[in-house]
Motif scaffolding. Structure first.
Motif, PDB file in Angstrom:
ATOM      1  N   LEU A 219      52.682  58.021  48.672  1.00 50.16           N
ATOM      2  CA  LEU A 219      53.123  56.627  48.574  1.00 50.16           C
ATOM      3  C   LEU A 219      53.959  56.398  47.315  1.00 50.16           C
ATOM      4  CD1 LEU A 219      53.052  53.695  49.544  1.00 50.16           C
ATOM      5  CD2 LEU A 219      50.861  53.433  48.364  1.00 50.16           C
ATOM      6  N   LEU A 220      53.486  56.919  46.177  1.00 53.57           N
ATOM      7  CA  LEU A 220      54.224  56.720  44.931  1.00 53.57           C
ATOM      8  C   LEU A 220      55.579  57.423  44.951  1.00 53.57           C
ATOM      9  CD1 LEU A 220      51.358  57.032  42.281  1.00 53.57           C
ATOM     10  CD2 LEU A 220      52.451  54.953  43.133  1.00 53.57           C
ATOM     11  N   LYS A 221      55.629  58.613  45.540  1.00 55.02           N
ATOM     12  CA  LYS A 221      56.901  59.340  45.606  1.00 55.02           C
ATOM     13  C   LYS A 221      57.913  58.592  46.464  1.00 55.02           C
ATOM     14  CE  LYS A 221      55.237  64.037  44.681  1.00 55.02           C
ATOM     15  NZ  LYS A 221      54.990  65.384  45.246  1.00 55.02           N
ATOM     16  N   ARG A 222      57.420  58.000  47.579  1.00 57.20           N
ATOM     17  CA  ARG A 222      58.338  57.221  48.415  1.00 57.20           C
ATOM     18  C   ARG A 222      58.900  56.021  47.660  1.00 57.20           C
ATOM     19  NH1 ARG A 222      54.436  57.884  52.521  1.00 57.20           N
ATOM     20  NH2 ARG A 222      53.818  55.690  52.339  1.00 57.20           N
ATOM     21  N   ARG A 223      58.102  55.474  46.713  1.00 58.27           N
ATOM     22  CA  ARG A 223      58.557  54.333  45.911  1.00 58.27           C
ATOM     23  C   ARG A 223      59.194  54.776  44.593  1.00 58.27           C
ATOM     24  NH1 ARG A 223      54.110  49.491  46.743  1.00 58.27           N
ATOM     25  NH2 ARG A 223      54.030  49.607  49.026  1.00 58.27           N
ATOM     26  N   LYS A 224      59.336  56.102  44.449  1.00 59.69           N
ATOM     27  CA  LYS A 224      59.974  56.675  43.250  1.00 59.69           C
ATOM     28  C   LYS A 224      59.245  56.256  41.969  1.00 59.69           C
ATOM     29  CE  LYS A 224      64.489  56.902  45.489  1.00 59.69           C
ATOM     30  NZ  LYS A 224      64.274  58.291  45.915  1.00 59.69           N
ATOM     31  N   VAL A 225      57.926  56.263  42.033  1.00 65.24           N
ATOM     32  CA  VAL A 225      57.079  55.980  40.875  1.00 65.24           C
ATOM     33  C   VAL A 225      56.308  57.251  40.539  1.00 65.24           C
ATOM     34  CG1 VAL A 225      55.185  54.594  39.957  1.00 65.24           C
ATOM     35  CG2 VAL A 225      56.863  53.561  41.504  1.00 65.24           C
ATOM     36  N   PHE A 226      56.384  57.702  39.293  1.00 68.55           N
ATOM     37  CA  PHE A 226      55.742  58.949  38.915  1.00 68.55           C
ATOM     38  C   PHE A 226      54.936  58.746  37.633  1.00 68.55           C
ATOM     39  CE2 PHE A 226      59.659  59.945  41.154  1.00 68.55           C
ATOM     40  CZ  PHE A 226      59.194  60.776  42.162  1.00 68.55           C
ATOM     41  N   PRO A 227      53.784  59.439  37.492  1.00 72.72           N
ATOM     42  CA  PRO A 227      53.009  59.336  36.248  1.00 72.72           C
ATOM     43  C   PRO A 227      53.740  60.053  35.113  1.00 72.72           C
ATOM     44  CG  PRO A 227      52.081  61.012  37.666  1.00 72.72           C
ATOM     45  CD  PRO A 227      53.161  60.339  38.465  1.00 72.72           C
ATOM     46  N   GLY A 236      44.804  59.986  37.197  1.00 66.16           N
ATOM     47  CA  GLY A 236      46.092  59.676  36.606  1.00 66.16           C
ATOM     48  C   GLY A 236      47.051  59.029  37.589  1.00 66.16           C
ATOM     49  N   TRP A 237      47.049  59.517  38.829  1.00 63.17           N
ATOM     50  CA  TRP A 237      47.909  58.932  39.855  1.00 63.17           C
ATOM     51  C   TRP A 237      47.486  57.500  40.168  1.00 63.17           C
ATOM     52  CZ3 TRP A 237      52.382  60.712  41.926  1.00 63.17           C
ATOM     53  CH2 TRP A 237      52.719  62.051  41.677  1.00 63.17           C
ATOM     54  N   CYS A 238      46.179  57.254  40.199  1.00 63.65           N
ATOM     55  CA  CYS A 238      45.689  55.905  40.494  1.00 63.65           C
ATOM     56  C   CYS A 238      46.108  54.915  39.418  1.00 63.65           C
ATOM     57  CB  CYS A 238      44.165  55.906  40.636  1.00 63.65           C
ATOM     58  SG  CYS A 238      43.562  56.733  42.114  1.00 63.65           S
ATOM     59  N   ARG A 239      46.092  55.359  38.151  1.00 64.19           N
ATOM     60  CA  ARG A 239      46.421  54.455  37.043  1.00 64.19           C
ATOM     61  C   ARG A 239      47.918  54.248  36.884  1.00 64.19           C
ATOM     62  NH1 ARG A 239      42.042  57.314  34.799  1.00 64.19           N
ATOM     63  NH2 ARG A 239      43.442  58.840  33.839  1.00 64.19           N
ATOM     64  N   THR A 240      48.714  55.000  37.640  1.00 69.02           N
ATOM     65  CA  THR A 240      50.152  54.857  37.511  1.00 69.02           C
ATOM     66  C   THR A 240      50.621  53.471  37.955  1.00 69.02           C
ATOM     67  OG1 THR A 240      50.496  57.217  37.876  1.00 69.02           O
ATOM     68  CG2 THR A 240      52.386  55.800  38.285  1.00 69.02           C
ATOM     69  N   GLY A 241      49.956  52.927  38.975  1.00 67.62           N
ATOM     70  CA  GLY A 241      50.328  51.611  39.477  1.00 67.62           C
ATOM     71  C   GLY A 241      51.263  51.720  40.657  1.00 67.62           C
ATOM     72  N   ILE A 242      51.119  50.781  41.568  1.00 68.69           N
ATOM     73  CA  ILE A 242      51.933  50.794  42.788  1.00 68.69           C
ATOM     74  C   ILE A 242      52.786  49.541  42.834  1.00 68.69           C
ATOM     75  CG2 ILE A 242      51.846  50.845  45.308  1.00 68.69           C
ATOM     76  CD1 ILE A 242      49.204  52.321  45.118  1.00 68.69           C
TER      77      ILE A 242
END
Length: 242
Positions: A219-227, A236-242
């Motif tokens: 999900l994060l990769k599709r939104r281009k959000v990375f830790p 760590g992935w959970c705390r990155t935020g969506i």
């Protein structure tokens, strides 16, 4: 082009609505069109065994239930143990080369969409109550005699499942024909469910965590959000935020 037919067993069988009996579905093996044939209905309303599809001419039945059966307690549901195939192919070796992958994808999608335990994940304890030990008693003259002995069923957790419908079978045949793999997160969740069924709860919890991690990463990769730390684990992935 050779006209060929073959049959594929479904270990343990798949529960289906009765309406799928006798139907044909389109699929493919490595781009070559094939037709999937479901078993036919029982010969009579009182009979239990399903019948061989009319399009399949070869007879390999080793038991009356080879193609499946209608449970005595149900008129709307059947258990399909085998499906048939026909195709026109330039080389019949395509069946040997491709059927393992086709069957795995087909059963994996069925597993996900119905909740049935169709893929070979985790040990399946026997659910036979009597004669599982092949116990014999000996008479006064030493003659062995059959005797039944009860052994309790190993623990299994019943989980919700659905009978495969016409639309479900059709969809799974199409996905297997295009080699569309089940997403990794869902595969891990399928494995977790299979492990939970046979009371291997520690392994099931690990697979659930892995499934959540893969889903979050996707999900994060599709939104281009990375830790900040690319080697982050689930927390760590959970705390990155969506």
């Amino acid at each position: 082009m050779d006209e060929i037919e073959w049959q594929e067993d479904i270990p343990g069988g798949v529960r289906c609505v009765r309406e799928v009996l006798g139907l044909d579905f389109a699929s493919a093996l490595d781009g070559t069109p094939v037709t999937v044939h479901m078993p036919g209905p029982p010969i009579t309303d009182e009979a239990l065994p399903l019948t061989q599809p009319t399009a399949i001419l070869g007879n390999f039945e080793l038991s009356t239930m080879a193609w499946g059966y209608r449970p005595p307690s149900s008129s709307a549901m059947v258990v399909v143990n085998r499906i048939g195939f026909t195709a026109a192919v330039p080389d019949s070796q395509i069946v040997g080369d491709e059927m393992n992958d086709w069957a795995l994808i087909f059963l994996s999608w069925l597993d996900i969409l119905t909740g049935q335990h169709l893929t070979p994940i985790a040990f399946r304890p026997p659910q036979q109550a009597e004669n599982r030990t092949c116990l014999m008693t000996r008479g006064s003259d030493g003659t062995p005699l059959h005797a039944a002995v009860f052994r309790p069923f190993p623990p299994i957790y019943p989980l919700n499942q659905f009978d495969a419908s016409k639309e479900t079978i059709e969809h799974c045949c199409a996905l297997a024909g295009t080699k569309e793999q089940v997403p990794l997160a869902w595969m891990l969740l399928r494995d977790a469910r299979a492990l939970h069924r046979v009371a291997q709860t520690r392994r099931a919890a690990i697979e659930c965590g892995s499934a959540a991690e893969m889903a979050i990463k996707s999900l994060l990769k599709r939104r281009k959000v990375f830790p900040k730390n690319p080697r982050s684990t689930l927390g760590g992935w959970c705390r990155t935020g969506i």
